[in-house]
Scaffold this active site. Sequence first.
Site, PDB file in Angstrom:
ATOM      1  N   ASP A  61      21.868   5.766 -25.604  1.00 54.80           N
ATOM      2  CA  ASP A  61      22.892   4.740 -25.886  1.00 54.80           C
ATOM      3  C   ASP A  61      24.063   4.791 -24.913  1.00 54.80           C
ATOM      4  OD1 ASP A  61      24.565   6.428 -28.690  1.00 54.80           O
ATOM      5  OD2 ASP A  61      24.226   6.979 -26.587  1.00 54.80           O
ATOM      6  N   ASP A 137      36.627  23.698 -10.939  1.00 55.98           N
ATOM      7  CA  ASP A 137      36.737  24.634  -9.802  1.00 55.98           C
ATOM      8  C   ASP A 137      35.410  25.347  -9.546  1.00 55.98           C
ATOM      9  OD1 ASP A 137      38.941  26.977 -11.643  1.00 55.98           O
ATOM     10  OD2 ASP A 137      36.920  26.253 -12.086  1.00 55.98           O
ATOM     11  N   HIS A 141      33.462  24.999  -6.186  1.00 58.10           N
ATOM     12  CA  HIS A 141      33.129  26.268  -5.514  1.00 58.10           C
ATOM     13  C   HIS A 141      31.663  26.271  -5.085  1.00 58.10           C
ATOM     14  CE1 HIS A 141      33.384  30.816  -5.149  1.00 58.10           C
ATOM     15  NE2 HIS A 141      32.076  30.650  -5.292  1.00 58.10           N
ATOM     16  N   GLU A 142      30.782  25.872  -6.026  1.00 59.44           N
ATOM     17  CA  GLU A 142      29.339  25.901  -5.710  1.00 59.44           C
ATOM     18  C   GLU A 142      28.984  24.901  -4.621  1.00 59.44           C
ATOM     19  OE1 GLU A 142      29.375  28.862  -8.362  1.00 59.44           O
ATOM     20  OE2 GLU A 142      28.067  28.397  -6.676  1.00 59.44           O
ATOM     21  N   HIS A 145      29.857  26.067  -1.191  1.00 59.70           N
ATOM     22  CA  HIS A 145      28.888  26.975  -0.575  1.00 59.70           C
ATOM     23  C   HIS A 145      27.898  26.179   0.275  1.00 59.70           C
ATOM     24  CE1 HIS A 145      29.907  30.928  -1.953  1.00 59.70           C
ATOM     25  NE2 HIS A 145      29.749  30.661  -3.237  1.00 59.70           N
ATOM     26  N   TYR A 156      26.587  36.082   4.219  1.00 57.93           N
ATOM     27  CA  TYR A 156      27.071  36.422   2.882  1.00 57.93           C
ATOM     28  C   TYR A 156      27.115  37.937   2.648  1.00 57.93           C
ATOM     29  CZ  TYR A 156      28.110  35.113  -1.977  1.00 57.93           C
ATOM     30  OH  TYR A 156      28.715  34.894  -3.186  1.00 57.93           O
ATOM     31  N   GLU A 165      33.095  33.336   0.415  1.00 64.37           N
ATOM     32  CA  GLU A 165      33.596  33.237  -0.963  1.00 64.37           C
ATOM     33  C   GLU A 165      35.001  32.632  -1.016  1.00 64.37           C
ATOM     34  OE1 GLU A 165      32.889  33.660  -4.256  1.00 64.37           O
ATOM     35  OE2 GLU A 165      30.940  33.293  -3.324  1.00 64.37           O
ATOM     36  N   ASP A 176      40.296  21.303  -8.020  1.00 59.83           N
ATOM     37  CA  ASP A 176      40.847  21.527  -9.364  1.00 59.83           C
ATOM     38  C   ASP A 176      42.289  21.971  -9.155  1.00 59.83           C
ATOM     39  OD1 ASP A 176      41.106  21.899 -12.088  1.00 59.83           O
ATOM     40  OD2 ASP A 176      40.145  23.863 -12.089  1.00 59.83           O
ATOM     41  N   ASP A 179      46.199  24.342 -10.688  1.00 58.42           N
ATOM     42  CA  ASP A 179      46.619  25.757 -10.645  1.00 58.42           C
ATOM     43  C   ASP A 179      45.948  26.435  -9.453  1.00 58.42           C
ATOM     44  OD1 ASP A 179      44.401  26.151 -13.418  1.00 58.42           O
ATOM     45  OD2 ASP A 179      43.941  26.546 -11.305  1.00 58.42           O
ATOM     46  N   GLU A 184      39.167  29.441 -14.894  1.00 59.38           N
ATOM     47  CA  GLU A 184      40.015  29.597 -16.082  1.00 59.38           C
ATOM     48  C   GLU A 184      39.504  28.798 -17.280  1.00 59.38           C
ATOM     49  OE1 GLU A 184      41.015  28.118 -13.361  1.00 59.38           O
ATOM     50  OE2 GLU A 184      41.364  26.039 -13.980  1.00 59.38           O
ATOM     51  N   TYR A 187      35.895  30.982 -18.310  1.00 56.72           N
ATOM     52  CA  TYR A 187      35.832  32.454 -18.369  1.00 56.72           C
ATOM     53  C   TYR A 187      36.424  32.968 -19.673  1.00 56.72           C
ATOM     54  CZ  TYR A 187      36.306  37.290 -16.714  1.00 56.72           C
ATOM     55  OH  TYR A 187      36.218  38.655 -16.579  1.00 56.72           O
ATOM     56  N   THR A 188      35.735  33.878 -20.324  1.00 58.60           N
ATOM     57  CA  THR A 188      36.165  34.538 -21.579  1.00 58.60           C
ATOM     58  C   THR A 188      36.879  33.566 -22.530  1.00 58.60           C
ATOM     59  OG1 THR A 188      38.190  35.255 -20.495  1.00 58.60           O
ATOM     60  CG2 THR A 188      36.322  36.821 -20.539  1.00 58.60           C
ATOM     61  N   ASP A 220      28.121  44.267  -4.475  1.00 60.13           N
ATOM     62  CA  ASP A 220      28.367  42.823  -4.346  1.00 60.13           C
ATOM     63  C   ASP A 220      28.381  42.382  -2.885  1.00 60.13           C
ATOM     64  OD1 ASP A 220      28.916  40.170  -5.180  1.00 60.13           O
ATOM     65  OD2 ASP A 220      31.089  40.509  -5.082  1.00 60.13           O
ATOM     66  N   HIS A 225      33.110  38.988  -3.509  1.00 62.53           N
ATOM     67  CA  HIS A 225      33.949  38.358  -4.530  1.00 62.53           C
ATOM     68  C   HIS A 225      35.250  39.130  -4.762  1.00 62.53           C
ATOM     69  CE1 HIS A 225      29.935  36.713  -5.590  1.00 62.53           C
ATOM     70  NE2 HIS A 225      30.632  35.633  -5.861  1.00 62.53           N
TER      71      HIS A 225
HETATM   72  C1  LIG Z   1      30.160  32.988 -11.880  1.00 59.83           C
HETATM   73  C2  LIG Z   1      29.522  33.463 -10.605  1.00 59.83           C
HETATM   74  C3  LIG Z   1      28.744  34.617 -10.571  1.00 59.83           C
HETATM   75  C4  LIG Z   1      28.165  35.039  -9.366  1.00 59.83           C
HETATM   76  C5  LIG Z   1      28.360  34.323  -8.172  1.00 59.83           C
HETATM   77  C6  LIG Z   1      29.155  33.178  -8.187  1.00 59.83           C
HETATM   78  C7  LIG Z   1      29.401  32.407  -6.905  1.00 59.83           C
HETATM   79  O1  LIG Z   1      29.183  31.172  -6.894  1.00 59.83           O
HETATM   80  O2  LIG Z   1      29.795  33.065  -5.908  1.00 59.83           O
HETATM   81  C8  LIG Z   1      29.711  32.742  -9.414  1.00 59.83           C
HETATM   82  O3  LIG Z   1      30.439  31.568  -9.456  1.00 59.83           O
HETATM   83  C9  LIG Z   1      31.780  31.632  -9.105  1.00 59.83           C
HETATM   84  O4  LIG Z   1      32.289  32.585  -8.607  1.00 59.83           O
HETATM   85  C10 LIG Z   1      32.532  30.384  -9.482  1.00 59.83           C
HETATM   86  C11 LIG Z   1      33.921  30.227  -9.059  1.00 59.83           C
HETATM   87  C12 LIG Z   1      33.596  30.560 -10.489  1.00 59.83           C
HETATM   88 ZN   LIG Z   2      30.670  31.826  -4.632  1.00 57.68          ZN
END
Ligand SMILES: Cc1cccc(C(=O)O)c1OC(=O)C1CC1
Ligand SMILES: [Zn+2]
Length: 310
Positions: A61, A137, A141-142, A145, A156, A165, A176, A179, A184, A187-188, A220, A225
Site C-alpha cells: 500500500d 552517519d 560511512h558505508e 568506503h 585497509y 576509516e 549527518d 553533530d 549515536e 549504538y547501545t 583490527d 577504527h
Molecule cells: C559497526 C561497524 C563494525 C565494523 C566495521 C564497520 C565499518 O564500516 O568500518 C562498522 O560500521 C561503522 O563503523 C559505522 C560508522 C558506524
Molecule cells: Zn568503516
Amino acid sequence: NMLHEITGTGTGVLGDTKSFEVTKVSNNNYTAKDTTRGKGIETYTARNRTTLPGTLGSDTDNNWTDGALVDAHAYAQKTYDYYKNAHNRNSFDNNGAKLISTVHYSNRYNNAFWNGTQMVYGDGDGSVFRPLSAGLDVVAHELTHAVTERTANLIYQNESGALNESISDIFGAMIDDDDWLMGEDVYTPGTPGDALRSLEDPTVAGDPDHYSDRYTGPNDNGGVHTNSGINNKAAYLLAEGGTHTGVTVTGIGRNDTAKIYYYALTNYLNPNSNFSAMRQAAIQSATALFGANSQQVKSVKAAYDAVGVQ
Ligand SMILES: Cc1cccc(C(=O)O)c1OC(=O)C1CC1
Ligand SMILES: [Zn+2]
C-alpha cells in the site's frame, strides 16, 4: 522505469516518518527501487539470512513499515544527493553506479559493511546496536568506503587503513551534520548520549587524538577504527576550530573542510598514503582550492600540528 516512479512514505526504526522514491509496479505492488538517481537505488532484505542481495523490498500500500528498509533506502538517497550536490559526484563510481543495500542481514548482527559491491546492514542484538541503517552517519560511512575504494583506495590496514576509516567518519559527519558523533542513533540503545566514536573528542570512546598516542598493535587491521581518531580530530579542529595540545586552530567551517578532504581523496591520496601524506595532501588541496596564503591553508597546518602529524 521512470514512468512508474512515485513517492513512498514509511516509518523508520526510530519511529520517524520519512518519504522516498519507489517504483509502483501495480495498484497493490510497490518496490524499493528508485530509478530517478543515477542508474538506480535498490534496497533489499536478507530476511535474516546471509544470501546477498536477498529479496527486493516491496510493499502493498506504499505505506512502508519495515523501519530498517525505510531508513536504508531513504538514507542511501540522501547520501547520493550529498555527493552529487556538494561534490558533483554521480554515485560512488562517478558514473551513476547502482546503489544496492541489504537490511536484516544475518541474525542479531552487530555490524554494517560495504562488501565491494553493495552496502549491508545487520539488525544489531538490541543491546550493542539497533538496526544499523537507522544511522544516517552509518549509511554515509558505508557508502564512503565505496567512494574511497574507487578513488584513493587506501589500503585497509595500519595508517592508510586508519585514513580509510577516518574519511568514512568525516563524510559520515558531514552528511549527518547535526553533530560530530558516529553511530549515536544506533549504538547501545540502553545508554542515551553515547556513540561508537566521536570526531570532536575521540578519547570519549577510547580512541587517540594525538599521533603520539597511536595504537601500533595487530588488532583490527592495525587499529583502523582506533587511529582514525587522530585524523578525525584534525578534521574536527579544521572545521570548528579550537585549542588542542597547546595549538590553536581557526575553524574554516564544515563546507570548506569537506571540499578539502574530497579534493585530497580524489586528487592526491593513494593506497599507501600515511598520516604525513594526509597532511601534505590536505595542504595541497587547500592551496589548490583557496590559495597558498589562505586562512584554509593556515588552519590545515595548525590542525595537523595540533594532532602531532608533520
Ligand atoms: C559497526 C561497524 C563494525 C565494523 C566495521 C564497520 C565499518 O564500516 O568500518 C562498522 O560500521 C561503522 O563503523 C559505522 C560508522 C558506524
Ligand atoms: Zn568503516
